[in-house]
Design an enzyme around this catalytic site. Structure first.
Site, PDB file in Angstrom:
ATOM      1  N   GLU A 484       0.809  -1.225   0.000  1.00 50.47           N
ATOM      2  CA  GLU A 484       0.000   0.000   0.000  1.00 50.47           C
ATOM      3  C   GLU A 484       0.841   1.273   0.000  1.00 50.47           C
ATOM      4  O   GLU A 484       0.608   2.191   0.787  1.00 50.47           O
ATOM      5  CB  GLU A 484      -0.970  -0.011   1.193  1.00 50.47           C
ATOM      6  CG  GLU A 484      -1.929  -1.178   1.167  1.00 50.47           C
ATOM      7  CD  GLU A 484      -2.833  -1.247   2.394  1.00 50.47           C
ATOM      8  OE1 GLU A 484      -2.778  -0.310   3.220  1.00 50.47           O
ATOM      9  OE2 GLU A 484      -3.584  -2.220   2.525  1.00 50.47           O
ATOM     10  N   ASP A 528      -1.426  -4.091  -3.114  1.00 50.83           N
ATOM     11  CA  ASP A 528      -2.233  -2.893  -2.875  1.00 50.83           C
ATOM     12  C   ASP A 528      -3.710  -3.201  -3.098  1.00 50.83           C
ATOM     13  O   ASP A 528      -4.082  -4.241  -3.662  1.00 50.83           O
ATOM     14  CB  ASP A 528      -1.798  -1.747  -3.788  1.00 50.83           C
ATOM     15  CG  ASP A 528      -1.873  -0.395  -3.089  1.00 50.83           C
ATOM     16  OD1 ASP A 528      -2.788  -0.197  -2.252  1.00 50.83           O
ATOM     17  OD2 ASP A 528      -1.014   0.461  -3.383  1.00 50.83           O
ATOM     18  N   GLU A 591      -6.029 -10.807  -0.898  1.00 49.86           N
ATOM     19  CA  GLU A 591      -6.858 -10.578   0.295  1.00 49.86           C
ATOM     20  C   GLU A 591      -8.339 -10.542  -0.089  1.00 49.86           C
ATOM     21  O   GLU A 591      -9.067  -9.625   0.291  1.00 49.86           O
ATOM     22  CB  GLU A 591      -6.456  -9.276   0.992  1.00 49.86           C
ATOM     23  CG  GLU A 591      -4.998  -9.209   1.399  1.00 49.86           C
ATOM     24  CD  GLU A 591      -4.627  -7.886   2.057  1.00 49.86           C
ATOM     25  OE1 GLU A 591      -5.525  -7.215   2.607  1.00 49.86           O
ATOM     26  OE2 GLU A 591      -3.431  -7.534   2.023  1.00 49.86           O
TER      27      GLU A 591
END
Length: 791
Positions: A484, A528, A591
């Protein structure tokens, strides 16, 4: 009566005056009692080079006690073999009275157990005094609850030590009392319901005795009654209900109630708490976390999504309290509902096997998921794991140069035993970073940009990455090296984190270079979120292209994909992956979860229609993933089942995974494994009949659901007619579209009429006709198609 100091190890212990509303604790059963009155050591042996003797110098009861002298280390002291005395999973209260020998400075004494499992010693704490809680002038009681789980030990020795390596002390009136059996099936699953419509308190009584409980009709959530509590003198005061025979150790429950403050009371947070009595120890445990309540409206306090009771006890009381202050409040519609224990459906196809031709399928890993049903679920369905939190910087290097890998080592060991590969998450992030990383040692505060601080911070980064990746060696096959770092709102797309403020973009280069140096075997990933947005994916593309052009060793991009039921579309997923593919990199979904949205506060309140729609969204998402074969190597879910997900909060339940809180397959699972089993997947349409004049021709459209489950929210979209023969004309479809058909249960049909104006069209004019239809909010689509349809 002797007045001594009573010390306990358990957090938030409260010794309270109980009213008749709470069941009296059943007396514990004594299984060991040593007072040393027989003049022997009663089975106690030295731990370390100490001398034990039966003494008549001082005694707490009778005239004898056990004296320990000659200690040279903190864990030296008297020890008792309790293997065979204590049972796996059972709970005991262990107590001892202790006192220092004359002239010994006040210090701390500790009661512990050394448990040997698979050849390795494990130390369990039972009780301890304060730092100077034991003196030579009086007796102090150490008491605490003890239970051990897991594998049966081969050694089990209870001992009493001290934070002082040399203190000598007496022990007297030692006891072990049996409190409760290991957790097992509950004797009943009835739960409870309090609506107060009876006009009474329905078993609720004052917790402390001073409260006034009144059945009220002045305010109510449903019906016409509620329970009002007034005259509260402390934050812990409130209405209490004995649930000893309603809630049981080892069982799971949905707990909820509605609360509202009395008129004029300022906004206050309320809490739902369990008070547990076990032996002589009373403790409290939060069931529903602190939540703001006002006098203006009713607020639901609820477990999110489910509460596991892990409190061996002799009695339990459920009560409502405030976080601060003593406002009067109403409660209504209290529900405690038993939730069956989680169990893995062994007859299901494994997700990892179904998707084996395409990519690895992963899930998160965490300490409590290494055993039990959660472990079984992960082993059956996933072949890759990513630690939820235990490889982040704060977990692995909480202080500079001091690394902790115990939790992560256990997860790696689990992976090896269960045929899973391990992803490392994450080496560099702006979050979950210990404060020391960004502290300037010269000022003691957060670093400011300077050449010296840049050098220092990059060295800390190198040392951290070296320490982590060399520890795990080849056990981890891929790392989220940088996490990120992009902010698409910045001109150069880089987040203004402390990393960037001090080092510019050099921290990214150094992170990948160091990871490659010490983990040459591993895939190195930039990870990200929101990568399917046009601006974000452009920034990611430019970052990776720049790194590769400068020879920085990056192998791929991780797409987090915390998705919703509406975004991203499958096309957006394909566009993102295909944009990055020419960079010749690996791509991973790292994720994944797909939340159901809404504002659900009880897991069982989520409608079947919403779960069905989620199933179709999962189907469509994985159809896109399958099209990326060769470009996508891993898809990792950020969870395993809905009982453990970061998207569950104190205010909302989002149910984002393939398996529910019982670890049973949801429609989301079938969306991957067999979409024909999704509710309403067999929905079909037909043009059933035509009638009426040319200028108002009525077509009857029939939707049928011959397959499994309900086709929720079926709709018919506007027909499209394209003329294929005959004199040219322009039919006009009238009405408002889409036409709502509603839910069509399995084995049923429903029809709707569509009016078309064929004015000017000859009788034998033919048309290509397409009539789209859908269910599950458009996620399940189909169409009626006719290539030579007459009016």
């Amino acid at each position: 009566m002797f007045c001594g100091t009573h010390l306990q190890t358990h957090a938030a212990l409260l010794v309270l005056a109980l009213t008749g509303s709470l069941a009296l604790a059943a007396p514990p059963t004594n299984i060991v009692q040593h007072g040393w009155e027989d003049g022997t050591l009663q089975g106690w042996i030295p731990r370390g080079p100490v001398a034990l003797s039966n003494s008549t110098d001082v005694a707490h009861g009778g005239s004898h006690s056990l004296l320990t002298t000659g200690r040279v280390a903190g864990d030296n002291g008297p020890s008792l073999n309790v293997l065979g005395t204590l049972t796996l999973g059972a709970t005991y209260q262990v107590s001892a009275w202790v006192r220092l020998t004359a002239g010994t400075p006040a210090t701390q004494l500790l009661m512990r157990v050394e448990r040997t499992v698979s050849g390795s010693p494990i130390t369990d704490s039972i009780a301890s005094s304060s730092a100077t809680g034991v003196t030579d002038s009086g007796w102090t009681q150490l008491t605490g609850l003890y239970s051990f789980t897991g594998t049966n030990p081969t050694g089990l020795f209870l001992y009493i030590g001290s934070s002082s390596a040399t203190a000598s002390y007496y022990v007297d009136d030692f006891s072990i009392d049996f409190i409760a059996d290991p957790a097992g099936p509950p004797p009943n699953t009835t739960g409870l319901s309090s609506t107060f419509e009876s006009g009474g308190a329905e078993g609720w009584l004052p917790r402390l005795g001073s409260e006034v409980l009144t059945n009220s009709t002045a305010a109510f959530h449903s019906g016409t009654h509620s329970l009002l509590t007034t005259n509260r003198t402390t934050a812990g005061a409130g209405p209490a209900l004995d649930v000893t025979d309603k809630m049981f150790n080892g069982s799971r429950y949905f707990v909820s109630l509605w609360a509202r403050l009395a008129p004029g009371e300022p906004s206050t947070n309320l809490i739902v708490t369990l008070q547990r009595t076990a032996g002589t120890i009373v403790s409290t445990s939060t069931v529903v976390a602190s939540k703001a309540v006002t006098s203006g409206s009713w607020v639901k306090l609820f477990t999110t999504p489910i509460y596991t009771l892990s409190l061996a006890n002799t009695s339990l009381s459920l009560f409502v309290q405030s976080a601060t202050g003593t406002p009067s409040f109403y409660i209504d519609d209290v529900q405690v509902t038993y939730a069956a224990p989680p169990s893995v459906e062994t007859n299901l196809l494994s997700v990892k096997d179904v998707l084996a031709p395409y990519f690895y399928v992963g899930a998160i890993s965490y300490g409590s998921g290494l055993t039990g049903p959660s472990s079984e679920l992960a082993s059956k369905h996933f072949n890759s794991i990513t630690s939820e939190n235990d490889m982040k910087w704060d977990a692995t290097e909480p202080s500079e140069g001091t690394f902790r890998f115990t939790n992560m080592d256990a997860q790696v060991a689990w992976a090896k035993a269960n045929g899973s590969v391990v992803r490392g998450h994450t080496l560099v992030w702006h979050s979950q970073i210990p404060a020391w990383v960004f502290i300037d040692p010269n000022t003691g505060v957060t670093m400011l940009p300077s050449p010296e601080n840049k050098t220092l911070l990059l060295n800390r980064l190198r040392n951290h990455i070296q320490g982590v990746v060399t520890h795990f060696g080849t056990d981890i096959y891929t790392y989220d090296v940088v996490n990120e770092a992009i902010d698409e709102g910045q001109a150069n797309c880089l987040r203004r984190s402390t990393w960037y403020t001090i080092t510019g973009k050099d921290f990214i280069d150094v992170a990948f270079q160091t990871a490659r140096q010490y983990a040459p075997h591993a895939k190195l990933i930039y990870n990200d979120y929101s990568s399917t947005s046009t601006s974000k994916r452009t920034c990611i593309y430019n970052l990776v292209a720049d790194l590769k052009s400068r020879g920085i060793p990056i192998d791929g991009v991780g797409h987090q994909m915390h998705n919703s039921l509406t975004s991203p579309t499958p096309q957006a997923i394909l566009d993102t992956f295909n944009l990055l593919a020419p960079l010749n990199i690996d791509q991973q979904v790292t994720e994944l979860d797909i939340g159901v949205g809404g504002s659900y506060t009880n897991y069982n309140d989520i409608p079947e229609s919403v779960l069905a729609r989620q199933g179709y969204v999962v189907r469509n998402t994985f159809n896109a993933f399958r099209q990326l074969q060769g470009k996508l190597s891993t898809v990792t879910f950020w969870g395993r089942s809905d009982d453990h997900t970061w998207l569950t909060s104190a205010t909302k339940i989002d149910a984002p995974l393939l398996f529910d809180v019982y670890m049973h397959a949801k429609p989301a699972y079938w969306g991957i494994v067999d979409p024909t089993r999704l509710p309403g997947a067999s929905l079909t349409g037909s043009l059933d009949s035509k009638s009426g004049p040319q200028n108002a021709r009525v077509w009857t459209i029939m939707l049928s659901n011959p397959g499994l489950g309900t086709a929720f929210g079926a709709q018919i979209s506007k027909p499209v007619l394209t003329q294929t023969s005959g004199a040219a004309c322009t039919p006009v479809v009238t009405g408002t579209f889409p036409i709502t058909v509603g839910d069509i249960v399995s084995g049923s049909s429903a029809s709707r009429a569509v009016t078309i104006d064929f004015t000017g069209c000859p009788a034998l004019a033919a048309f290509k006709v397409t009539i789209p239809f859908s269910s599950s909010s458009g996620a399940n689509t189909g169409e009626i198609a006719r290539t030579n349809q007459f009016r």
